[in-house]
Write an enzyme that holds these catalytic residues in place. Structure first.
Site, PDB file in Angstrom:
ATOM      1  N   LYS A 196       8.159  -3.377  11.766  1.00 10.54           N
ATOM      2  CA  LYS A 196       8.086  -2.004  11.249  1.00 10.54           C
ATOM      3  C   LYS A 196       6.622  -1.643  11.074  1.00 10.54           C
ATOM      4  O   LYS A 196       5.975  -2.063  10.118  1.00 10.54           O
ATOM      5  CB  LYS A 196       8.806  -1.856   9.911  1.00 10.54           C
ATOM      6  CG  LYS A 196       8.936  -0.376   9.502  1.00 10.54           C
ATOM      7  CD  LYS A 196       8.990  -0.166   8.009  1.00 10.54           C
ATOM      8  CE  LYS A 196       7.634  -0.008   7.398  1.00 10.54           C
ATOM      9  NZ  LYS A 196       6.911   1.221   7.845  1.00 10.54           N
ATOM     10  N   GLU A 272       1.577 -10.804   1.625  1.00 12.82           N
ATOM     11  CA  GLU A 272       0.163 -10.567   1.298  1.00 12.82           C
ATOM     12  C   GLU A 272       0.120  -9.209   0.633  1.00 12.82           C
ATOM     13  O   GLU A 272       0.270  -8.177   1.281  1.00 12.82           O
ATOM     14  CB  GLU A 272      -0.696 -10.619   2.559  1.00 12.82           C
ATOM     15  CG  GLU A 272      -2.179 -10.759   2.253  1.00 12.82           C
ATOM     16  CD  GLU A 272      -2.931  -9.445   2.323  1.00 12.82           C
ATOM     17  OE1 GLU A 272      -3.117  -8.821   1.255  1.00 12.82           O
ATOM     18  OE2 GLU A 272      -3.330  -9.060   3.428  1.00 12.82           O
ATOM     19  N   GLU A 405      -5.711  -0.728  -7.948  1.00 13.78           N
ATOM     20  CA  GLU A 405      -6.209  -0.851  -6.573  1.00 13.78           C
ATOM     21  C   GLU A 405      -6.420   0.557  -6.010  1.00 13.78           C
ATOM     22  O   GLU A 405      -5.478   1.201  -5.535  1.00 13.78           O
ATOM     23  CB  GLU A 405      -5.229  -1.637  -5.709  1.00 13.78           C
ATOM     24  CG  GLU A 405      -5.778  -1.963  -4.329  1.00 13.78           C
ATOM     25  CD  GLU A 405      -4.839  -2.841  -3.507  1.00 13.78           C
ATOM     26  OE1 GLU A 405      -5.334  -3.508  -2.566  1.00 13.78           O
ATOM     27  OE2 GLU A 405      -3.640  -2.873  -3.792  1.00 13.78           O
TER      28      GLU A 405
END
Length: 502
Positions: A196, A272, A405
Site C-alpha cells: 500500500k 518503524e 513529531e
C-alpha cells in the site's frame, strides 16, 4: 511574502522531462494494471504548484482481497518462493538495472508527488533504490543455513524460510526509497507482497511493480494497491491471509496495526514508527561549525519530513550562544524553492494540510519561545506549502514541541550544563529511533552513546545509515530493522529439520 518559482535552465530541463511523463494511477495486481474495484479515484496534485498530475485509483477491501489472493497463488505455485537463490538474484539485478535506466522518471514521480527537491530524488533516492536491489540480490546467495551439533546418528538442518504473503505500508516522505527498504529483502527471501503506497505519493511504487514483471518477477509476486490508510491499510492489517506486515509511519498507526494483528491471525509485524531524535553538542567538540552545519542538515533535510530528523538540539552552555549563531547562518542555505531546480535545498511540504499542521507548531513556538531564524511561510506560485527553516530557542525541555513529531523544518535548541543532564534530556521522549552527539573525547563518545536510547547513535555526524547497518528504533519508535542482512529476519523464520539415522 510572495515569490515565483525560479526558471533556471536546469529547472527548465527537468520541467521538460516532467511534461513528457505519463501517469498511471491504477493498481498493479497479478502482474497487470487494473481498475480499482471500488470505482473511487483521487485527483492527485503537485503540492508545489497545485496542478493536477494524475487520477489515482483508490482501492478498498475488495481490491486488497484480490491482490492478496494473487500473492497467495504466486507464493503457493513456487515459481518464486521455491526458486533458487541464484535465480532470484538474477531477477533482482535486472530490476536494479531497469530502475537505474529510468532513474530520472522515478525521481520526477516522487518530486512531483510530494515536493522533495529533484536534486535529492535524482541523485540519492532513485540510484539508492537500484543499489539496494543489487545489495539484496547479491546477499541472498550468501546467507547460509546451519547444521548444528546433534547426537550421533542424527543430523539437524536449520533453514531460513520465507513467511508467505507480506503486506507493506509505505509513508509519503521517501516513497520509493522506503518501499525499496522493505520490498527488496522480502522478495530476496522468496515472499509474495501486497504493497500500500501513500495516497500522497503512489506513482513510483506503481512503476516499480511494472518494472519488476519486466525484470522477470512472476506475475502476482508483487502487487500494489493505492488507497487510504484507513481502508487499504486496515484491510491488510486485518487480513487473515497476510502472514506479515511491514510498516513505516506514525506511532499511532503502528499501535493500531498491533491491535489488528491480534484480532486477526497474529500476523508478524515490523514497525518503524515515529521519532523525535536528539542531537547533543558538547563543548569539547573540535568541530563546532561542522556540528552546526550538520545540525541544519539533520533538522531541515527533505523539508524536515524525516522520521529520524535530529531536531531536538542540546548544546553545552559554554558554546551555546556561538552554536546558535552558527546554526542560524547554516539555516540560510536551506531556503525553500522550486523542487525542479537541482540547486533547491528544500522543496514543498507534502500538502497544504500538512503545511498548516507544521505552521501551527511554528506559531506555538513563536508564542512560547523565541524564533531566531526562519518562521516564515512564503507563498510561492500561490502555494503556501513552503516553510522556511526555523530555529527556536527558549522552550523548556518539557514543552509539547519537544515531544511532538512536527515533521517539518523546525529545530529546537536548548542549553545543558552537565553530561548527565544532556543524556536525561535526550532520552526524555517516548521515541528511540536515532540520536547524535558531538565530542572530541573518545571515552565520552562511548560512554554517552551507550546511554542514549536509540536504534542508531551517530557520533560527530547526524543520521548516519548505510545498506550494511540496521535501521530501526526502541521504545515507541517500533521494532524490527530495515537495511542490512538483518532485514531478512523480518521476512523469514527458522525451520529445523531433524534427520534420525540410528
Amino acid at each position: 511574502m510572495t515569490d515565483t518559482l525560479t526558471r533556471t535552465p536546469a529547472a527548465e530541463e527537468w520541467r521538460t522531462k516532467a511534461a513528457a511523463l505519463t501517469f498511471d494511477g491504477r493498481p498493479v495486481i497479478d502482474g497487470a494494471r487494473v481498475d480499482a474495484q471500488s470505482g473511487q479515484t483521487h485527483a492527485k496534485t503537485n503540492p508545489a504548484t497545485g496542478e493536477v498530475i494524475s487520477t489515482l485509483h483508490l482501492g478498498d477491501g475488495a481490491d486488497v482481497d484480490r491482490a492478496v489472493a494473487s500473492a497467495r497463488r504466486a507464493y503457493d505455485d513456487g515459481s518464486w518462493s521455491r526458486a533458487s537463490a541464484t535465480d532470484r538474484r538474477e531477477v533482482l539485478l535486472r530490476l536494479a538495472d531497469l530502475i537505474e535506466a529510468r532513474a530520472d522518471e522515478f525521481a520526477l514521480l516522487d518530486t512531483l508527488d510530494m515536493g522533495k527537491p529533484i536534486g535529492e530524488s535524482s541523485t540519492i533516492d532513485a540510484p539508492g533504490a537500484a543499489a539496494l536491489f543489487r545489495f539484496y540480490g547479491e546477499a541472498i546467495e550468501k546467507v547460509s543455513d546451519e547444521i548444528p551439533a546433534t547426537p550421533s546418528g542424527s543430523t539437524a538442518l536449520v533453514t531460513r524460510e520465507p513467511l508467505g504473503v507480506i503486506g507493506v505500508i509505505v509513508p509519503w516522505n521517501y516513497p520509493l526509497e522506503i518501499a525499496t527498504w522493505k520490498i527488496a529483502p522480502a522478495l530476496a527471501a522468496g515472499n509474495s507482497l501486497v504493497v500500500k503506497p501513500p495516497v500522497e505519493a503512489s506513482h513510483s511504487t506503481l512503476l516499480l511493480a511494472e518494472l519488476a514483471v519486466e525484470a522477470g518477477l512472476p506475475a502476482g509476486v508483487l502487487n500494489v494497491v493505492p488507497g487510504r490508510g484507513s481502508v487499504v491499510g486496515t484491510a491488510l492489517g486485518r487480513h487473515m491471509d497476510v502472514d506479515m506486515l511491514a510498516f513505516t509511519g506514525s506511532t499511532a498507526v503502528a499501535k493500531q496495526l498491533q491491535v489488528y494483528a491480534g484480532e486477526s491471525n497474529m500476523k508478524r509485524l515490523a514497525l518503524e514508527a515515529g521519532g523525535k531524535s536528539a542531537n547533543v553538542i558538547f563543548a569539547d567538540t573540535d568541530y563546532l561549525e561542522v556540528a552546526a552545519q550538520k545540525a541544519a542538515f539533520g533538522a531541515f533535510y527533505n523539508q524536515g519530513e524525516v522520521c529520524s530528523a535530529t531536531s531536538r538540539i542540546f548544546v553545552e552552555r559554554p558554546v551555546y550562544d556561538e552554536f546558535v549563531s552558527l546554526l542560524t547562518r547554516a539555516a540560510e542555505s536551506y531556503q525553500p524553492g522550486d523542487p525542479l531546480d537541482p540547486d533547491t535545498a528544500i522543496g514543498s511540504l507534502v500538502s497544504e494540510r500538512h503545511a498548516e499542521e507544521v505552521w501551527e507548531c511554528v506559531e506555538q513556538a513563536r508564542a512560547d519561545g523565541t524564533i531566531v531564524a526562519g518562521g516564515e511561510r512564503p507563498a510561492i506560485n500561490g502555494m503556501t506549502t513552503f516553510i522556511t527553516p526555523t530555529v527556536v530557542t527558549g522552550l523548556p525541555a518539557d514543552h509539547r514541541l519537544h515531544e511532538h513529531e512536527i515533521f517539518g523544518p523546525v529545530a529546537l535548541v536548548t542549553p545543558f550544563d552537565s553530561e548527565d543532564e544532556a543524556i536525561a534530556k535526550a532520552n526524555e521522549t517516548p521515541y528511540g529511533l536515532a540520536a547524535a552527539l558531538w565530542t572530541g573525547s573518545m571515552s565520552r563518545a562511548h560512554r554517552v552513546s551507550s546511554r542514549l536510547v536509540a536504534g542508531t547513535v551517530s557520533v560527530n555526524t547526524v543520521d548516519a545509515l548505510g545498506f550494511t547497518t540496521p535501521f530501526g528504533g526502541f521504545k515507541q519508535s517500533g521494532f524490527g530493522r530495515d537495511l542490512s542482512i538483518h532485514a531478512l529476519e523480518n521476512y523469514t523464520d527458522l525451520k529445523t529439520t531433524w534427520l534420525q539415522w540410528g
